[in-house]
Design an enzyme around this catalytic site. Structure first.
Site, PDB file in Angstrom:
ATOM      1  N   ARG A   1      -0.271   6.543  -6.622  1.00 32.25           N
ATOM      2  CA  ARG A   1      -1.600   7.122  -6.887  1.00 32.25           C
ATOM      3  C   ARG A   1      -1.586   8.631  -6.680  1.00 32.25           C
ATOM      4  O   ARG A   1      -2.236   9.383  -7.415  1.00 32.25           O
ATOM      5  CB  ARG A   1      -2.646   6.483  -5.951  1.00 32.25           C
ATOM      6  CG  ARG A   1      -2.987   5.059  -6.343  1.00 32.25           C
ATOM      7  CD  ARG A   1      -3.715   4.353  -5.218  1.00 32.25           C
ATOM      8  NE  ARG A   1      -4.889   5.068  -4.780  1.00 32.25           N
ATOM      9  CZ  ARG A   1      -5.370   5.068  -3.541  1.00 32.25           C
ATOM     10  NH1 ARG A   1      -4.775   4.358  -2.588  1.00 32.25           N
ATOM     11  NH2 ARG A   1      -6.429   5.751  -3.219  1.00 32.25           N
TER      12      ARG A   1
ATOM     13  N   ASP B   1       0.824  -1.207   0.000  1.00 31.95           N
ATOM     14  CA  ASP B   1       0.000   0.000   0.000  1.00 31.95           C
ATOM     15  C   ASP B   1       0.860   1.259   0.000  1.00 31.95           C
ATOM     16  O   ASP B   1       0.509   2.253  -0.630  1.00 31.95           O
ATOM     17  CB  ASP B   1      -0.936   0.009   1.208  1.00 31.95           C
ATOM     18  CG  ASP B   1      -1.742   1.296   1.244  1.00 31.95           C
ATOM     19  OD1 ASP B   1      -2.530   1.493   0.300  1.00 31.95           O
ATOM     20  OD2 ASP B   1      -1.556   2.111   2.157  1.00 31.95           O
TER      21      ASP B   1
ATOM     22  N   SER C   1      -6.956   0.316   0.415  1.00 31.43           N
ATOM     23  CA  SER C   1      -5.777   0.896   1.068  1.00 31.43           C
ATOM     24  C   SER C   1      -6.028   1.032   2.578  1.00 31.43           C
ATOM     25  O   SER C   1      -5.215   0.601   3.412  1.00 31.43           O
ATOM     26  CB  SER C   1      -5.495   2.271   0.433  1.00 31.43           C
ATOM     27  OG  SER C   1      -4.606   3.011   1.209  1.00 31.43           O
TER      28      SER C   1
ATOM     29  N   LYS D   1      -4.680  -1.974   5.869  1.00 29.30           N
ATOM     30  CA  LYS D   1      -3.882  -1.622   7.047  1.00 29.30           C
ATOM     31  C   LYS D   1      -4.647  -1.938   8.333  1.00 29.30           C
ATOM     32  O   LYS D   1      -4.075  -2.426   9.304  1.00 29.30           O
ATOM     33  CB  LYS D   1      -3.506  -0.127   6.980  1.00 29.30           C
ATOM     34  CG  LYS D   1      -2.457   0.127   5.897  1.00 29.30           C
ATOM     35  CD  LYS D   1      -2.191   1.597   5.676  1.00 29.30           C
ATOM     36  CE  LYS D   1      -3.271   2.252   4.889  1.00 29.30           C
ATOM     37  NZ  LYS D   1      -2.989   3.566   4.332  1.00 29.30           N
TER      38      LYS D   1
HETATM   39  N1  URA Z   1      -6.070   6.988   3.310  1.00 28.72           N
HETATM   40  C1  URA Z   1      -5.412   5.849   3.003  1.00 28.72           C
HETATM   41  O1  URA Z   1      -4.788   5.230   3.869  1.00 28.72           O
HETATM   42  N2  URA Z   1      -5.474   5.411   1.754  1.00 28.72           N
HETATM   43  C2  URA Z   1      -6.153   6.045   0.771  1.00 28.72           C
HETATM   44  O2  URA Z   1      -6.176   5.590  -0.356  1.00 28.72           O
HETATM   45  C3  URA Z   1      -6.822   7.228   1.100  1.00 28.72           C
HETATM   46  C4  URA Z   1      -6.764   7.678   2.394  1.00 28.72           C
END
Ligand code: URA
Length: 430
Positions: A172, A165, A187, A191
Site C-alpha cells: 500500500r 498485514d 491493518s 494487530k
Molecule cells: N498504521 C498501521 O498499522 N496500518 C495502517 O494502515 C496505517 C497506520
C-alpha cells in the site's frame, strides 16, 4: 486452502462495487500470504477498495483473515485484566511512555506492542532506545513474566503477528493506497486483536501532523475501528485528539523521554498530562476498573516506580543520563504578540530532517536530535525570545530543518487566539 476462487474475478467484483463474500475475503488474504495472488493483483484490489469501500461485514471478515494469517497471543492467565492503547501517530506523541506505567500502577496490565517511526511521526521504540541499555525485543514468555511481575511491557511486535498485514502495508505504501479507511482500520485492528488485549483505547489524531487531516475522516476511521474491536469481543473506545500542533514541548527521541519522565515526576506540559490521564481513565474503565483515579498515581509517584521497574526489566538504566545532541540552534520570535499557530507537520518534518526519524526502514536515528518548543499556541511572546531550539549531531542538517519550518508559525498582534480543544470527540460502541 484450495484455489476455489480467481483473483481477477475478485478484483472485478470490487471494481464493479459488489460486496465480497467472507469466503472470497478469507481466500484472498490466504492466497496473497502464500504468494498465489501476485503483488500487482493485490495492488489493483487495494485501489478498488480505496475507491469503492467495504461495508462493516466485509471489513470485519478482512480483519479476521489477517488475524488468521499469524499467531494470536493470550494473556488470560494473568492475575489482572489487560488494556492497551493505540495512537494513529503524531508529532511529539510520547504518551505511551507515561501511560503504560500509570495504568499498570492502577491495577491493569498493559501489553504494548509498538513500532519504530517512519517519516515525520516518531516511533515509541525509537524513543525508548534512547535510554542506555534498553532492549525492545522480548520473547512471548518474557513478556508474560514481565506483565505479571510489573504490569507493563512496551516491546517490539514479533514477526508472527498478522504477517499478511506486513506485506500488504508495504504494498500500500508504494501504490497510493495507504489512505483507504477499511485498509487502515483492518491493518491496525488485526494487530491489536491478535495481540490478545481485553480492552483497547484508540487515540485517533486529527490535524496537519496526523494521518487524518480532518475530523470527519478521523471520525469515520474511529467508528470503523471501534466496530471491529467490538465485533471481536475487545472492549474498544476511541478519542479524537488534536494534532494541529505538536503534543508537549518536544519532538525527538531522548527529548521526549526526558519530558515523559517529567510527567511521571508530577510535572511536564499540561497537554501531555491531560491526554495521559484521560487515556488512562478510558483504559481503566474499559478494563472494568472504575474506582481508581490515575491522577493520584501520577501525583504520588506510583507510576514513576512502575516506569523504573519496567525500564530496568528490559535492560535499561532509568537513572542514566540521556543522550544530548552535539549541536543546537535557536529560532527566536520576530515580533511581540500571541502565538496563534505552530504547525505539527512542519515541526515533525524538521525533527526528522535533524536526524530524529528515518526515511527508510533501515536508517539509524540520532537519539539526541529533534525540536524543542519554548512556546505553544495561545502563549504571549516577545520579539527576540526563543521560540524553538533545534538539536542535531550533524550541523549540516540545520538548513533543511529551517526550510521545513518556513511559515510554520504565526504571531498575532490583534485578535484573541481561539484554542482547539485537545480532546475533540469520543467514540464508543454504545
Ligand atoms: N498504521 C498501521 O498499522 N496500518 C495502517 O494502515 C496505517 C497506520
Amino acid at each position: 486452502m484450495s484455489e476455489n476462487f480467481d483473483a481477477v474475478d475478485i478484483i472485478r467484483a470490487k471494481r464493479d462495487r459488489h460486496e465480497l463474500s467472507g469466503e472470497q475475503i478469507a481466500w484472498t488474504i490466504d492466497a496473497y500470504t502464500r504468494g498465489v495472488i501476485a503483488d500487482e493483483q493485490m495492488a489493483a484490489l487495494a485501489m478498488a477498495i480505496l475507491l469503492n469501500g467495504m461495508d462493516r461485514r466485509e471489513i470485519s471478515d478482512w480483519t479476521a483473515a489477517m488475524i488468521a494469517s499469524g499467531e494470536r497471543m493470550d494473556f488470560s492467565a494473568l492475575s489482572r485484566p489487560t488494556a492497551d492503547k493505540h495512537s494513529t501517530g503524531g508529532v511529539g506523541d510520547k504518551i505511551t511512555l507515561p501511560l503504560a506505567p500509570l495504568v499498570a500502577a492502577c491495577g491493569v496490565a498493559v501489553p504494548q506492542l509498538s513500532g519504530r517511526g517512519l517519516g515525520h511521526t516518531g516511533g515509541t521504540l525509537d524513543k525508548l532506545e534512547a535510554i542506555p541499555g534498553w532492549q525492545a525485543d522480548l520473547s512471548n514468555q518474557d513478556m508474560l513474566t514481565q506483565l505479571e511481575a510489573i504490569g507493563a511491557v512496551i516491546c517490539a511486535a514479533g514477526a508472527g503477528l498478522a504477517p499478511a498485514d506486513k506485506r500488504l502495508y508495504a504494498l500500500r505504501d508504494v501504490t497510493g493506497t495507504v489512505e483507504a479507511i477499511p485498509l487502515i482500520a483492518s491493518s491496525i485492528m488485526s494487530k491489536k486483536i491478535a495481540e490478545g488485549t481485553g480492552a483497547l483505547v484508540l487515540d485517533v489524531k486529527v490535524g496537519s501532523g496526523a494521518f487524518m487531516k480532518d475530523a470527519a475522516q478521523a471520525g469515520e476511521l474511529a467508528r470503523t475501528m471501534v466496530g471491529l474491536g467490538t465485533d471481536a469481543g475487545v472492549r474498544t473506545v476511541a478519542l479524537l485528539t488534536d494534532m494541529s500542533t505538536p503534543l508537549g514541548l518536544t519532538a525527538g527521541n531522548a527529548l521526549e523521554v526526558r519530558e515523559s519522565v517529567e510527567v511521571l515526576a508530577g510535572g511536564g506540559p499540561a497537554d501531555v498530562v491531560e491526554l495521559t490521564v484521560a487515556l488512562a481513565r478510558e483504559m481503566l474503565v474499559a478494563a472494568g476498573v472504575d474506582d481508581v483515579d490515575p491522577a493520584d498515581a501520577l501525583a504520588d509517584g506510583r507510576a514513576m516506580d512502575v516506569w523504573r521497574a519496567m525500564i530496568s526489566a528490559q535492560g535499561g538504566d532509568p537513572e542514566a543520563a540521556l543522550p544530548v545532541a552535539q549541536e543546537t540552534q535557536q529560532i527566536t520570535a520576530g515580533a511581540d504578540g500571541v502565538l496563534t499557530r505552530l504547525d505539527a507537520l512542519q515541526v515533525g518534518v524538521a525533527a526528522w530532517r535533524l536526524g530524529a526519524g528515518r526515511a527508510r526502514k533501515e536508517d539509524l536515528v540520532q537519539a539526541g536530535a529533534g525540536v524543542e518548543l519554548h512556546a505553544k499556541p495561545g502563549d504571549t511572546v516577545t520579539a527576540g525570545q526563543p521560540l524553538l531550539t533545534l538539536h542535531t549531531d550533524t550541523p549540516e542538517r540545520f538548513s533543511r530543518a529551517h526550510e521545513a519550518l518556513d511559515g510554520a508559525w504565526e504571531i498575532s498582534t490583534a485578535g484573541a487566539h481561539v484554542p482547539t480543544p485537545l480532546i475533540m470527540d469520543r467514540v464508543s460502541a454504545d
